[in-house]
Write an enzyme that holds these catalytic residues in place. Structure first.
Site, PDB file in Angstrom:
ATOM      1  N   LYS A 174       0.842  -1.205   0.000  1.00 45.85           N
ATOM      2  CA  LYS A 174       0.000   0.000   0.000  1.00 45.85           C
ATOM      3  C   LYS A 174       0.878   1.257   0.000  1.00 45.85           C
ATOM      4  O   LYS A 174       0.590   2.233  -0.702  1.00 45.85           O
ATOM      5  CB  LYS A 174      -0.931  -0.008   1.216  1.00 45.85           C
ATOM      6  CG  LYS A 174      -1.754   1.249   1.407  1.00 45.85           C
ATOM      7  CD  LYS A 174      -2.823   1.457   0.345  1.00 45.85           C
ATOM      8  CE  LYS A 174      -3.599   2.764   0.606  1.00 45.85           C
ATOM      9  NZ  LYS A 174      -4.604   3.056  -0.419  1.00 45.85           N
ATOM     10  N   LYS A 242      -0.521  11.617   5.530  1.00 46.54           N
ATOM     11  CA  LYS A 242      -0.334  10.492   6.462  1.00 46.54           C
ATOM     12  C   LYS A 242       0.381   9.343   5.746  1.00 46.54           C
ATOM     13  O   LYS A 242       1.316   8.741   6.270  1.00 46.54           O
ATOM     14  CB  LYS A 242      -1.694  10.014   6.979  1.00 46.54           C
ATOM     15  CG  LYS A 242      -1.601   8.720   7.795  1.00 46.54           C
ATOM     16  CD  LYS A 242      -2.952   8.026   7.996  1.00 46.54           C
ATOM     17  CE  LYS A 242      -3.553   7.543   6.728  1.00 46.54           C
ATOM     18  NZ  LYS A 242      -3.936   6.131   6.674  1.00 46.54           N
TER      19      LYS A 242
END
Ligand SMILES: NC(=O)c1ccc[n+]([C@@H]2O[C@H](COP(=O)([O-])OP(=O)(O)OC[C@H]3O[C@@H](n4cnc5c(N)ncnc54)[C@H](O)[C@@H]3O)[C@@H](O)[C@H]2O)c1
Length: 297
Positions: A174, A242
């Site tokens: 990811k 983030k």
């Protein structure tokens, strides 16, 4: 665990992604009990055929499978590892699937802390629409047998799921995904800036790029909205910020240098500093323009 025909799921985190995922699990025939700090989100799940829970303990007690879809590392630390969290109440032998995007290190910490239960890290891509349509791509870290046990859950929320390695491996894939997406946006932004500043028809130019080796899904889907300076999210800069933190952190852990990764992180950081945190990540174009004193905003 209990041998029922309908596996029961405790679902923690009914936000933008979690709510539609939980709904798709209900539709697929699972008995879903949901909890979120936001009471409205719990009520919405109940209206969709799920069961409301008043705490994490209530949601996970008796569940065969526990699913978490939380914003970031600190939320997983609290809701899963915390005092009254998932691990304190989950049934022995149950399967914990964490769909949140967090640091590989935190995923490994969860796996290490989980004794007597099975754990998969399973971050997704595909966005809110992908969650609504049940067509997410799911990158999974953990053991082969646990991946097989999660198959029905993955089928209900996703189109493709792949086991890519042991605990934390899903998060690494990811992170790689977010690196490429962020980097592509930054490069498309610079290409637009170059063409427009040179007096070239950028729209015709991007059509050419999209059809050649420079083509990408981002050019395909987003070149129109970028040229129109429409930065409606989509995927917000704040979330990508983030995720770039996760990329840099994972790079440190793996002891590799990612020069472009640092630049992409700086691009995203600059977008945030310019007040674009709640805009789409294609808004990196505004940063590129600002750097050259050509703001259109
Ligand atoms: N939004 C997207 O397009 C997208 C796409 C892919 C991946 N992701 C990732 O999926 C994750 C979830 O994203 P989202 O957009 O659904 O976020 P969100 O903020 O909309 O939802 C998170 C939910 O978790 C709840 N929550 C937080 N702490 C809790 C706790 N201790 N107990 C119970 N509930 C708690 C919040 O109240 C909120 O409803 C993030 O890691 C994000 O990076 C998001």
């Amino acid at each position: 665990v209990n041998g029922d025909l309908v596996p029961s799921i405790g679902f923690i985190g009914l936000g933008i992604m979690g709510a539609p995922m939980a709904r798709n699990l209900v539709r697929a025939g699972f008995a879903v009990t949901g909890f979120d700090l936001n009471a409205e989100a719990v009520a919405a799940l109940a209206a969709d055929g799920g069961k409301p829970a008043g705490s994490i303990a209530e949601a996970v007690r008796g569940a065969d499978i526990v699913v978490t879809m939380l914003p970031a590392d600190q939320h997983v630390e609290t809701a899963v590892l915390g005092e009254d969290g998932v691990l304190a109440h989950i049934e022995p032998g149950a399967l914990l699937i964490d769909f949140s995007t967090i640091r590989p290190e935190t995923a490994q910490k969860v796996a290490a802390a989980a004794t007597g239960i099975r754990v998969l890290d399973a971050p997704v891509s595909g966005g809110q629409q992908g969650a609504v349509d049940g067509v997410l791509s799911i990158m999974v870290g953990g053991a082969e047998a646990d991946f097989a046990a999660a198959r029905r859950v993955f089928d209900a929320v996703g189109r493709v799921a792949a086991l890519v390695g042991p605990a934390g491996a899903g998060q690494v894939v990811k992170a790689a995904n977010q690196l490429v997406v962020g980097g592509t946006y930054a490069l498309v932004a610079e290409a637009i800036l170059l063409m427009e500043a040179s007096g070239v028809d950028a729209s015709a130019g991007l059509d050419m790029l999209a059809g050649g080796l420079a083509g990408s899904r981002i050019l395909e889907l987003k070149r129109g909205s970028m040229l129109a300076r429409d930065f409606t999210p989509g995927f917000r800069i704040d979330l990508h910020h983030k995720d770039m933190g996760i990329v840099l952190d994972a790079a440190r852990q793996a002891e590799v240098a990612l020069p472009f990764g640092f630049q992409v992180a700086a691009y995203v950081q600059a977008a945030r500093a310019q007040g674009l945190g709640d805009r789409d990540h294609s808004g990196l174009l505004a940063v590129a323009e600002q750097l050259s004193g050509r703001s259109t905003a």
